[in-house]
Design a protein around this motif. Structure first.
Motif, PDB file in Angstrom:
ATOM      1  N   SER A 275       0.868  -1.293   0.009  1.00  0.00           N
ATOM      2  CA  SER A 275       0.024   0.072   0.232  1.00  0.00           C
ATOM      3  C   SER A 275       0.987   1.274  -0.151  1.00  0.00           C
TER       4      SER A 275
ATOM      5  N   LEU B 217      -0.732   4.341   0.054  1.00  0.00           N
ATOM      6  CA  LEU B 217      -1.191   5.027   0.955  1.00  0.00           C
ATOM      7  C   LEU B 217      -0.805   4.844   2.336  1.00  0.00           C
ATOM      8  N   ALA B 218      -0.307   3.495   2.652  1.00  0.00           N
ATOM      9  CA  ALA B 218       0.118   3.563   4.065  1.00  0.00           C
ATOM     10  C   ALA B 218       1.472   4.158   4.154  1.00  0.00           C
TER      11      ALA B 218
ATOM     12  N   HIS C  90       0.499   7.779   4.567  1.00  0.00           N
ATOM     13  CA  HIS C  90       0.112   7.760   5.888  1.00  0.00           C
ATOM     14  C   HIS C  90       1.035   7.860   6.944  1.00  0.00           C
ATOM     15  N   ASP C  91       2.020   7.083   6.886  1.00  0.00           N
ATOM     16  CA  ASP C  91       3.157   6.723   7.857  1.00  0.00           C
ATOM     17  C   ASP C  91       4.071   8.117   7.799  1.00  0.00           C
TER      18      ASP C  91
ATOM     19  N   VAL D  68       2.199  10.652   9.616  1.00  0.00           N
ATOM     20  CA  VAL D  68       2.261  10.388  11.038  1.00  0.00           C
ATOM     21  C   VAL D  68       3.864  10.498  11.770  1.00  0.00           C
ATOM     22  N   GLN D  69       4.576  10.171  11.061  1.00  0.00           N
ATOM     23  CA  GLN D  69       6.057  10.230  11.657  1.00  0.00           C
ATOM     24  C   GLN D  69       6.206  11.770  11.674  1.00  0.00           C
TER      25      GLN D  69
ATOM     26  N   LEU E 296       4.065  14.333  12.257  1.00  0.00           N
ATOM     27  CA  LEU E 296       3.586  14.725  13.204  1.00  0.00           C
ATOM     28  C   LEU E 296       4.182  14.366  14.685  1.00  0.00           C
ATOM     29  N   LEU E 297       4.631  13.101  14.997  1.00  0.00           N
ATOM     30  CA  LEU E 297       5.191  12.780  16.136  1.00  0.00           C
ATOM     31  C   LEU E 297       6.704  13.121  16.509  1.00  0.00           C
ATOM     32  N   LYS E 298       7.403  13.082  15.080  1.00  0.00           N
ATOM     33  CA  LYS E 298       8.709  13.066  15.244  1.00  0.00           C
ATOM     34  C   LYS E 298       9.504  14.250  14.354  1.00  0.00           C
TER      35      LYS E 298
ATOM     36  N   PHE F 265      -6.012  13.549  11.407  1.00  0.00           N
ATOM     37  CA  PHE F 265      -4.863  14.117  12.411  1.00  0.00           C
ATOM     38  C   PHE F 265      -5.045  15.552  12.556  1.00  0.00           C
TER      39      PHE F 265
ATOM     40  N   GLY G 241      12.496   5.595  11.026  1.00  0.00           N
ATOM     41  CA  GLY G 241      11.118   5.379  11.629  1.00  0.00           C
ATOM     42  C   GLY G 241      10.744   4.024  11.197  1.00  0.00           C
TER      43      GLY G 241
ATOM     44  N   ILE H 159      11.688   0.999  13.366  1.00  0.00           N
ATOM     45  CA  ILE H 159      10.924   0.642  14.596  1.00  0.00           C
ATOM     46  C   ILE H 159       9.657   0.212  14.199  1.00  0.00           C
ATOM     47  N   GLN H 160       9.191   0.400  13.176  1.00  0.00           N
ATOM     48  CA  GLN H 160       7.693  -0.158  12.687  1.00  0.00           C
ATOM     49  C   GLN H 160       7.831  -1.500  12.366  1.00  0.00           C
ATOM     50  N   THR H 161       8.741  -2.060  11.712  1.00  0.00           N
ATOM     51  CA  THR H 161       8.764  -3.274  10.901  1.00  0.00           C
ATOM     52  C   THR H 161      10.166  -3.761  10.796  1.00  0.00           C
TER      53      THR H 161
END
Lengths: 421, 421
Positions: free
Chosen positions: A99, A101-102, A105-106, A109-110, A112-114, A146, A278, A281-283
């Motif tokens: 994906s 899209l994933a 998205h990620d 998200v990263q 936003l957080l980092k 978000f 990033g 850490i996820q996979t």
């Protein structure tokens, strides 16, 4: 003869005739679906060889056992294949899961957080994104989820209104990103002109960590023999001294299998390092067997190009049916405009202002599901309530024809009812 | 004869002999790797049939074309298969992509940004996690990356120190989560006792949105014929009136292919709805062909259990080699303790305090890579510098033997050097 030139009696007669047509459609109890850009079965059958092309040979060219853990950045030969599509070096590519899209998205998200290579976490900075509109609803949904404020920017024939884009990003450091589908935009089929690409690369942004999410979903999805060119944004950014500004995405979802393809991204070396940090850490890594199958099946960009001509042979008649029926039934009436895309998955239809939701509702009531009106705008709200995204890829040709007959009837009814008050 | 009972002369002689052994090992120029819990080639070969078991039949039992988009929650038959493993209903299962780590990571990320069914976004609340230690480094890495403070809790023979767990979660509403590997903990091989599971389910937590991330990675990964039972945490939580407290994870990474398996999670209906809402923004769906292959190949939990006995036949001799050589070379010397797990992927070795990093460094210098000392503790810091994780699955049996000979030599040298000052 446009609606505006007809007299009330003529309009009333025409409305009666159209309503009769509509009722006869409804009586047929159709159940057609033109909502999403899904490949049809014949398209998926083009890639059946993917299912068994590797046999039991699970080793990558460098000997990597694709069954086991590791190779976070993707198989070398898969990176090379996508590098050809992106027109970058393999080292500038990450090949992920099924994906794209994933991946997008990620990345959001990263950030936003980092944060990004260019600055700290977006979260807490009240980030905003530019959203060329009409655009892709799933991009907008990421922002909505978000709390990223969306600033719509009008799409023109060469891409987004760049005067507006430049004005906005220069003035507002909260504008951290921008969604783009650069060739065959969703839904308009617009191809970003070279000048637009260069302005995106070189414009001054108030935010040092501004990111263009360049969703090149339809990079090779042409419907014509001589596809319009698309300038390389990553190269333009590097040349303009903003190498980390853009992250490009693509996938084989509409090349091989929509649900079992391979997604990838391309970016500067610094962005690749940042994103891999990033992801690590996820996979432990994405499915390398899926990557291996794709490389074995397609071989290279030329193999993909040849394959895409087979897709076009299936899709072109459906797109032609859409535009032909629109022209036959609505042409010259001054009530609608529509795209005639050279690629991608959609035809964009603009009804008179205030009519799109009504048309979609009428079509649904008669058995034809269309993408929800407003879906192509941030928060699902089309300010003029006029844009409808038509997705003719999945239904068989005859159903596309039936659906479009009904759609044109609904558009004309809505327009006439509106003018008649 | 323990070290403490030997006299300095004996110790010096023994050290000389060990150093000679160590040098002869080093001279052999070994390059062995015992760092990660990777399946070996023979294990992966057990699932070669996965590669071609579907042929070109791509339809799920309900007719779903697995090549196309959709079915975010996973194929019905894949949900049913994992429901058997989780001992829950299929409706309580989401089947994802190839990585259960990604499912866990994304649950944490979504909780940080959007909260849980039990409360608002964790981000900004200075969240903390309980981390039974020694534990899994990749769990801790997720917390570290996102600034989640980690509170280590000691592991005992029946699971974490529950008195301490209960005390902490009752007192501190910032404690939002807890990592658990409940059967065959990583690295200790501990199986959580029924009483521990019930206390986890029923304990009072100051945080209404406290979540146990129940990483049942080794759910069926037994090395013995009569595996120790594990109580069902989700059922215990439901019975205790805290149905949303736990989210369970597993994958086929060490059942089929480590890099191309299928991950899944199980949770309450409310949690499933909440998680799907986030996933629906991230992706259109996971790879259903991978799910279909797994269902076709394994059929059901009984099929998986039979398959896991074949894994055990390959792994057991390696684990036996580890524990046998540890017993032969270090037994009765009062310088080390180790686990003798009934399943999972690791043997946990405790050296004298202050010796683990030295042992790992010495082994590395002689050609045997071990998991970094400290990796099994939050932030990579083992407060007693004594725990070493041994991962014997990947190297061939003879290499496991060689590696363990060296490891025991290093442990004894480190212990003797320490006692000798």
């Amino acid at each position: 003869m446009t609606i505006a030139t007809t007299d009330p009696v003529q309009r009333a007669q025409r409305l009666d005739a159209l309503r009769a047509e509509y009722e006869s459609f409804r009586a047929r109890g159709l159940a057609l679906d033109m909502t999403r850009g899904k490949p049809c079965n014949e398209q998926l059958d083009l890639s059946l060889g993917l299912l068994d092309c590797t046999g039991r040979d699970f080793r990558a060219a460098d000997g990597t056992d694709c069954r086991n853990y590791g190779v976070l950045e993707g198989l070398p030969e898969a990176r090379a294949l996508f590098a050809e599509l992106f027109e970058v070096q393999p080292s500038e590519v990450i090949v992920g899961g099924n994906s794209s899209l994933a991946l997008m998205h990620d990345v959001v998200v990263q950030a936003l957080l980092k944060g990004t290579t260019g600055g700290p976490a977006w979260h807490g900075q009240r980030p905003k994104f530019l959203c060329p509109s009409p655009g892709y609803d799933r991009h907008f949904a990421i922002c909505e989820r978000f709390g990223i404020e969306m600033l719509p920017v009008a799409m023109g024939p060469d891409g987004p209104d760049m005067d507006e884009v430049e004005r906005l990003v220069a003035a507002d450091a909260q504008i951290k990103g921008m969604w783009c589908v650069p060739r065959y935009s969703n839904p308009g089929g617009v191809v970003y002109a070279r000048d637009v690409v260069e302005r995106l690369a070189s414009m001054r942004t108030a935010a040092p960590d501004f990111r263009i999410l360049w969703d090149n979903a339809y990079a090779v999805h042409h419907l014509v023999d001589a596809p319009p060119p698309l300038a390389n944004l990553l190269a333009a950014c590097a040349a303009a001294g903003s190498p980390d500004r853009a992250i490009a995405f693509t996938s084989t979802s509409k090349i091989s299998f929509a649900g079992a393809g391979v997604g990838a991204l391309a970016a500067s070396a610094a962005n690749i390092r940042h994103i891999l940090a990033g992801m690590s850490i996820q996979t432990i890594g994405s499915d390398k067997l899926a990557q291996l199958r794709h490389v074995r099946f397609f071989k290279d960009a030329a193999g993909i190009a040849a394959h895409m001509r087979k897709h076009a042979a299936i899709l072109k008649p459906k797109f032609d049916a859409v535009t032909t029926i629109l022209a036959e039934r609505l042409g010259g009436k001054d009530i609608a405009t529509w795209s005639d895309p050279a690629g991608g998955y959609f035809v964009s239809l603009d009804t008179p202002d205030g009519c799109a939701a009504k048309v979609v509702g009428m079509a649904d009531a008669a058995g034809v599901k269309l993408t929800k009106a407003g879906a192509t705008y941030p928060l699902g709200k089309d300010p003029r309530d006029r844009n409808i995204r038509l997705a003719p890829s999945f239904p068989p040709l005859e159903q596309v024809r039936q659906a479009m007959e009904l759609v044109t009837i609904c558009v004309e009814i809505a327009a006439l009812e509106q003018i008649s008050g």
